[in-house]
Design an enzyme around this catalytic site. Structure first.
Site, PDB file in Angstrom:
ATOM      1  N   ARG A   1      31.998  32.579  46.798  1.00 51.41           N
ATOM      2  CA  ARG A   1      31.961  34.016  47.032  1.00 51.41           C
ATOM      3  C   ARG A   1      30.839  34.307  48.040  1.00 51.41           C
TER       4      ARG A   1
ATOM      5  N   ASN B   1      31.598  40.358  47.505  1.00 50.82           N
ATOM      6  CA  ASN B   1      30.983  40.503  46.165  1.00 50.82           C
ATOM      7  C   ASN B   1      29.598  41.124  46.230  1.00 50.82           C
TER       8      ASN B   1
ATOM      9  N   PRO C   1      43.540  32.325  35.972  1.00 44.97           N
ATOM     10  CA  PRO C   1      44.841  32.143  36.622  1.00 44.97           C
ATOM     11  C   PRO C   1      44.832  32.765  38.025  1.00 44.97           C
TER      12      PRO C   1
ATOM     13  N   ALA D   1      37.375  53.028  40.123  1.00 39.33           N
ATOM     14  CA  ALA D   1      38.432  52.016  40.002  1.00 39.33           C
ATOM     15  C   ALA D   1      38.215  51.216  38.737  1.00 39.33           C
TER      16      ALA D   1
ATOM     17  N   SER E   1      46.438  45.998  43.215  1.00 38.96           N
ATOM     18  CA  SER E   1      46.286  47.451  43.033  1.00 38.96           C
ATOM     19  C   SER E   1      45.379  48.045  44.117  1.00 38.96           C
ATOM     20  N   LYS E   2      44.344  47.301  44.506  1.00 38.33           N
ATOM     21  CA  LYS E   2      43.461  47.794  45.574  1.00 38.33           C
ATOM     22  C   LYS E   2      44.201  47.777  46.915  1.00 38.33           C
TER      23      LYS E   2
ATOM     24  N   TYR F   1      34.322  28.964  35.513  1.00 37.45           N
ATOM     25  CA  TYR F   1      35.763  28.722  35.538  1.00 37.45           C
ATOM     26  C   TYR F   1      36.081  27.476  36.362  1.00 37.45           C
TER      27      TYR F   1
ATOM     28  N   TYR G   1      44.399  43.034  40.076  1.00 40.70           N
ATOM     29  CA  TYR G   1      43.341  43.908  40.621  1.00 40.70           C
ATOM     30  C   TYR G   1      43.481  44.018  42.136  1.00 40.70           C
TER      31      TYR G   1
ATOM     32  N   THR H   1      38.059  46.281  48.847  1.00 39.67           N
ATOM     33  CA  THR H   1      37.520  44.949  48.591  1.00 39.67           C
ATOM     34  C   THR H   1      38.115  43.910  49.530  1.00 39.67           C
ATOM     35  N   ASP H   2      37.382  42.815  49.714  1.00 35.78           N
ATOM     36  CA  ASP H   2      37.936  41.706  50.513  1.00 35.78           C
ATOM     37  C   ASP H   2      39.052  40.974  49.773  1.00 35.78           C
ATOM     38  N   GLU H   3      39.184  41.239  48.461  1.00 30.14           N
ATOM     39  CA  GLU H   3      40.207  40.513  47.684  1.00 30.14           C
ATOM     40  C   GLU H   3      41.624  40.861  48.117  1.00 30.14           C
TER      41      GLU H   3
HETATM   42  P1  NAD Z   1      32.497  49.629  38.268  1.00 31.68           P
HETATM   43  O1  NAD Z   1      33.578  49.096  37.402  1.00 31.68           O
HETATM   44  O2  NAD Z   1      31.098  49.251  38.011  1.00 31.68           O
HETATM   45  O3  NAD Z   1      32.551  51.230  38.273  1.00 31.68           O
HETATM   46  C1  NAD Z   1      33.748  51.940  38.328  1.00 31.68           C
HETATM   47  C2  NAD Z   1      33.457  53.394  37.991  1.00 31.68           C
HETATM   48  O4  NAD Z   1      34.678  54.140  38.091  1.00 31.68           O
HETATM   49  C3  NAD Z   1      32.928  53.603  36.569  1.00 31.68           C
HETATM   50  O5  NAD Z   1      31.832  54.490  36.581  1.00 31.68           O
HETATM   51  C4  NAD Z   1      34.106  54.214  35.824  1.00 31.68           C
HETATM   52  O6  NAD Z   1      33.717  55.073  34.773  1.00 31.68           O
HETATM   53  C5  NAD Z   1      34.818  54.967  36.939  1.00 31.68           C
HETATM   54  N1  NAD Z   1      36.250  55.126  36.672  1.00 31.68           N
HETATM   55  C6  NAD Z   1      37.124  54.164  36.293  1.00 31.68           C
HETATM   56  N2  NAD Z   1      38.343  54.701  36.113  1.00 31.68           N
HETATM   57  C7  NAD Z   1      38.248  56.027  36.409  1.00 31.68           C
HETATM   58  C8  NAD Z   1      39.163  57.101  36.424  1.00 31.68           C
HETATM   59  N3  NAD Z   1      40.454  56.927  36.093  1.00 31.68           N
HETATM   60  N4  NAD Z   1      38.729  58.326  36.787  1.00 31.68           N
HETATM   61  C9  NAD Z   1      37.423  58.513  37.123  1.00 31.68           C
HETATM   62  N5  NAD Z   1      36.505  57.532  37.101  1.00 31.68           N
HETATM   63  C10 NAD Z   1      36.910  56.301  36.752  1.00 31.68           C
HETATM   64  O7  NAD Z   1      32.956  49.247  39.758  1.00 31.68           O
HETATM   65  P2  NAD Z   1      32.066  48.749  40.985  1.00 31.68           P
HETATM   66  O8  NAD Z   1      31.880  47.294  40.889  1.00 31.68           O
HETATM   67  O9  NAD Z   1      30.917  49.648  41.159  1.00 31.68           O
HETATM   68  O10 NAD Z   1      33.112  48.999  42.173  1.00 31.68           O
HETATM   69  C11 NAD Z   1      33.215  50.289  42.765  1.00 31.68           C
HETATM   70  C12 NAD Z   1      34.283  50.240  43.843  1.00 31.68           C
HETATM   71  O11 NAD Z   1      33.935  49.260  44.827  1.00 31.68           O
HETATM   72  C13 NAD Z   1      35.659  49.835  43.329  1.00 31.68           C
HETATM   73  O12 NAD Z   1      36.618  50.612  43.994  1.00 31.68           O
HETATM   74  C14 NAD Z   1      35.779  48.375  43.691  1.00 31.68           C
HETATM   75  O13 NAD Z   1      37.130  48.020  43.882  1.00 31.68           O
HETATM   76  C15 NAD Z   1      34.985  48.323  44.980  1.00 31.68           C
HETATM   77  N6  NAD Z   1      34.349  47.035  45.286  1.00 31.68           N
HETATM   78  C16 NAD Z   1      33.562  46.415  44.359  1.00 31.68           C
HETATM   79  C17 NAD Z   1      32.904  45.226  44.705  1.00 31.68           C
HETATM   80  C18 NAD Z   1      32.011  44.510  43.725  1.00 31.68           C
HETATM   81  O14 NAD Z   1      31.547  43.400  44.022  1.00 31.68           O
HETATM   82  N7  NAD Z   1      31.701  45.077  42.578  1.00 31.68           N
HETATM   83  C19 NAD Z   1      33.073  44.684  45.975  1.00 31.68           C
HETATM   84  C20 NAD Z   1      33.909  45.338  46.892  1.00 31.68           C
HETATM   85  C21 NAD Z   1      34.523  46.527  46.537  1.00 31.68           C
HETATM   86  O1  DAU Z   2      35.045  40.205  46.436  1.00 29.68           O
HETATM   87  C1  DAU Z   2      34.863  41.506  45.962  1.00 29.68           C
HETATM   88  C2  DAU Z   2      35.178  41.561  44.483  1.00 29.68           C
HETATM   89  O2  DAU Z   2      34.135  40.859  43.823  1.00 29.68           O
HETATM   90  C3  DAU Z   2      35.296  42.980  43.943  1.00 29.68           C
HETATM   91  O3  DAU Z   2      36.386  43.614  44.548  1.00 29.68           O
HETATM   92  C4  DAU Z   2      35.488  42.965  42.431  1.00 29.68           C
HETATM   93  O4  DAU Z   2      35.490  44.290  41.928  1.00 29.68           O
HETATM   94  C5  DAU Z   2      34.336  42.199  41.807  1.00 29.68           C
HETATM   95  O5  DAU Z   2      34.541  42.103  40.415  1.00 29.68           O
HETATM   96  C6  DAU Z   2      34.225  40.799  42.424  1.00 29.68           C
HETATM   97  O6  DAU Z   2      35.360  39.977  42.032  1.00 29.68           O
HETATM   98  P1  DAU Z   2      35.196  38.437  41.601  1.00 29.68           P
HETATM   99  O7  DAU Z   2      36.334  38.082  40.757  1.00 29.68           O
HETATM  100  O8  DAU Z   2      34.874  37.595  42.776  1.00 29.68           O
HETATM  101  O9  DAU Z   2      33.821  38.582  40.735  1.00 29.68           O
HETATM  102  P2  DAU Z   2      33.380  37.948  39.331  1.00 29.68           P
HETATM  103  O10 DAU Z   2      31.951  38.270  39.147  1.00 29.68           O
HETATM  104  O11 DAU Z   2      34.337  38.301  38.244  1.00 29.68           O
HETATM  105  O12 DAU Z   2      33.533  36.385  39.605  1.00 29.68           O
HETATM  106  C7  DAU Z   2      32.780  35.744  40.638  1.00 29.68           C
HETATM  107  C8  DAU Z   2      33.171  34.268  40.637  1.00 29.68           C
HETATM  108  O13 DAU Z   2      32.679  33.680  39.420  1.00 29.68           O
HETATM  109  C9  DAU Z   2      34.662  34.016  40.633  1.00 29.68           C
HETATM  110  O14 DAU Z   2      34.929  32.828  41.358  1.00 29.68           O
HETATM  111  C10 DAU Z   2      35.009  33.810  39.168  1.00 29.68           C
HETATM  112  C11 DAU Z   2      33.747  33.136  38.639  1.00 29.68           C
HETATM  113  N1  DAU Z   2      33.409  33.390  37.230  1.00 29.68           N
HETATM  114  C12 DAU Z   2      33.353  34.684  36.792  1.00 29.68           C
HETATM  115  C13 DAU Z   2      33.043  34.968  35.488  1.00 29.68           C
HETATM  116  C14 DAU Z   2      33.008  36.385  34.983  1.00 29.68           C
HETATM  117  C15 DAU Z   2      33.113  32.336  36.388  1.00 29.68           C
HETATM  118  O15 DAU Z   2      33.149  31.164  36.798  1.00 29.68           O
HETATM  119  N2  DAU Z   2      32.785  32.623  35.100  1.00 29.68           N
HETATM  120  C16 DAU Z   2      32.759  33.895  34.604  1.00 29.68           C
HETATM  121  O16 DAU Z   2      32.478  34.056  33.388  1.00 29.68           O
END
Ligand code: NAD
Ligand code: DAU
Length: 375
Positions: free
Chosen positions: A237, A202, A305, A102, A176-177, A230, A173, A148-150
């Site tokens: 989270r 997260n 935003p 994703a 789309s999820k 921000y 985001y 995701t929980d989002e």
């Molecule tokens: P990430 O951005 O670290 O990794 C995404 C991976 O997908 C990358 O390796 C990228 O190369 C690959 N990718 C992207 N577009 C692609 C495409 N079109 N075809 C094939 N591969 C592609 O993401 P992550 O944080 O590891 O998240 C993985 C999954 O878990 C996502 O679906 C995300 O929505 C979900 N998720 C993430 C979190 C979080 O906190 N990171 C929490 C809940 C759910």
């Molecule tokens: O809840 C699950 C989600 O958690 C996943 O689905 C997403 O893929 C993952 O990116 C994450 O989303 P968040 O937007 O919660 O994560 P992020 O690390 O971007 O931000 C965490 C919190 O910190 C959020 O309240 C925004 C804030 N933030 C983030 C960044 C990058 C800041 O205050 N400053 C920053 O520079």
């Protein structure tokens, strides 16, 4: 073509599938790399296929230690390329899919939503179509979609999300999820595709790209740069150590019930400012900086935003039905994470060179609105 679910055949017996082939998408990313490693190491009889486009977020260094394992195959390919997905299904008899690929960063979805529509929605539909075509009756197969929980939107100060929470996505985001979740469910209802979905909070831990809060703060502390929070830093989270998520994914994949959703969380809510302070204090100790010096770098910047105020997960279903629970507490997980980034400076400098600098400049320059003196 219509797949049919066989009554009662909702849960897999691992022993009956000792030579399974599992297709993991997005396995070179943050969570995907932990999932792939876990499966490769735990299930020697399985073949683990890792299909990944290697976008800016995908990195094969994340899997260096298992790249030569006999049960591991890396396939470079994009979910938007239907021919490539067909090739995978034509070359391998895929028994199960764990779909993680994703576009995953909320801020990037705000500045450019189209890539999120493409990969997260169209890419998921392409994968669903390929699975539907390959799995004639769906028996013994499963399509596990990682979400995701989002998708549930934002909480106020009270309450938690669970499997019955309504979908109210706020960012491109999240939208789309949410759309992808709906498509997966629709393929189950319409075509009988055997699916499971989980929605997780997260994640944090090794291999996370430093666009996300925790590794971004770690990288900036190391480089004596400002720590951008921000708004007022009051957003909350629920943080889960990535290996605990990988363990949950393993369990849901093998023991979850077809057609069900599982909410996965850390039971570990932190306000961003409090989290940043904790991390600063830990980093001061690790780097032998004077206590309080990293905290001085905290800077409040213009808000995201549509910034969701709070996420929190009620994970009682997965605890009750599958016996999963987080095993790494936050102090330990954060320390492991910091240690990993401090020990993997090559990884960090590799991913923060070039395009990352441009991204950072575009996202953060001119965004400061108040220098912080934390009270
Ligand atoms: P990430 O951005 O670290 O990794 C995404 C991976 O997908 C990358 O390796 C990228 O190369 C690959 N990718 C992207 N577009 C692609 C495409 N079109 N075809 C094939 N591969 C592609 O993401 P992550 O944080 O590891 O998240 C993985 C999954 O878990 C996502 O679906 C995300 O929505 C979900 N998720 C993430 C979190 C979080 O906190 N990171 C929490 C809940 C759910
Ligand atoms: O809840 C699950 C989600 O958690 C996943 O689905 C997403 O893929 C993952 O990116 C994450 O989303 P968040 O937007 O919660 O994560 P992020 O690390 O971007 O931000 C965490 C919190 O910190 C959020 O309240 C925004 C804030 N933030 C983030 C960044 C990058 C800041 O205050 N400053 C920053 O520079």
């Amino acid at each position: 073509m219509t797949l049919r679910l066989v009554a009662g055949a909702t849960s897999w017996d691992i022993k009956a599938h000792c030579a399974m082939t599992i297709l993991v998408t997005g396995g070179a990313g943050f969570i995907g790399s932990h999932v792939v490693r876990r499966l490769v190491q735990r299930y020697r009889d399985y073949t683990i296929l890792n299909l990944d486009a290697l976008t800016y977020a995908g990195n094969l260094e994340n899997l260096k230690d298992i790249e030569n394992a006999p049960n591991y195959v890396f396939l470079k390919g994009n979910l938007l390329d239907k021919g490539c997905i067909d090739d995978v299904f034509g070359s391998y008899s895929v028994d199960g899919i764990i779909h993680l690929a994703a576009e995953s960063h909320v801020d990037r979805s705000i500045s450019g939503p189209s890539a999120f529509v493409q990969t997260n929605i169209q890419g998921t539909v392409n994968l669903l179509e390929a699975a539907r075509a390959a799995w004639k009756d769906g028996q013994g197969k499963r399509f596990y979609h990682i979400s995701t929980d989002e998708v549930f939107g934002s909480l106020g100060q009270e309450g938690r999300f669970d499997e019955n929470s309504p979908y109210t996505p706020n960012s491109p985001y999240a939208a789309s999820k949410a759309a992808a979740d709906h498509f997966v469910r629709a393929y189950g209802t319409t075509y009988g595709l055997p699916y499971i979905i989980s929605n997780c909070s997260n994640n944090y831990g090794p291999n996370q790209f430093p666009e996300k809060l925790i590794p971004l703060l770690i990288n900036n502390i190391v480089n004596h740069e400002k720590l951008p929070l921000y708004g007022e830093g009051k957003n909350i989270r629920d943080w889960l150590y990535v290996e605990d998520h990988a363990a949950a994914i393993d369990q849901v994949f093998h023991q979850g019930t077809i057609g069900e959703t599982y909410c996965i969380g850390g039971g570990n809510e932190w306000e961003n400012l409090e989290l940043a302070r904790l991390l600063c204090s830990l980093m001061d100790k690790k780097l032998q900086h004077a206590e309080g010096s990293s905290e001085k770098l905290i800077t409040f910047v213009g808000d995201r935003p549509g910034h969701d105020l709070r996420y929190a997960i009620d994970d009682s279903k997965i605890r009750r039905e599958l016996g999963w629970k987080p095993s790494v507490d936050f102090a330990e997980g954060l320390e492991r994470t910091v240690n990993w980034y401090l020990q993997n400076t090559r990884w960090l400098s590799h991913v923060t060179s070039g395009a990352y600098q441009e991204y950072y400049e575009k996202m953060y320059s001119g965004r400061d609105h108040r220098r912080n003196t934390p009270s």
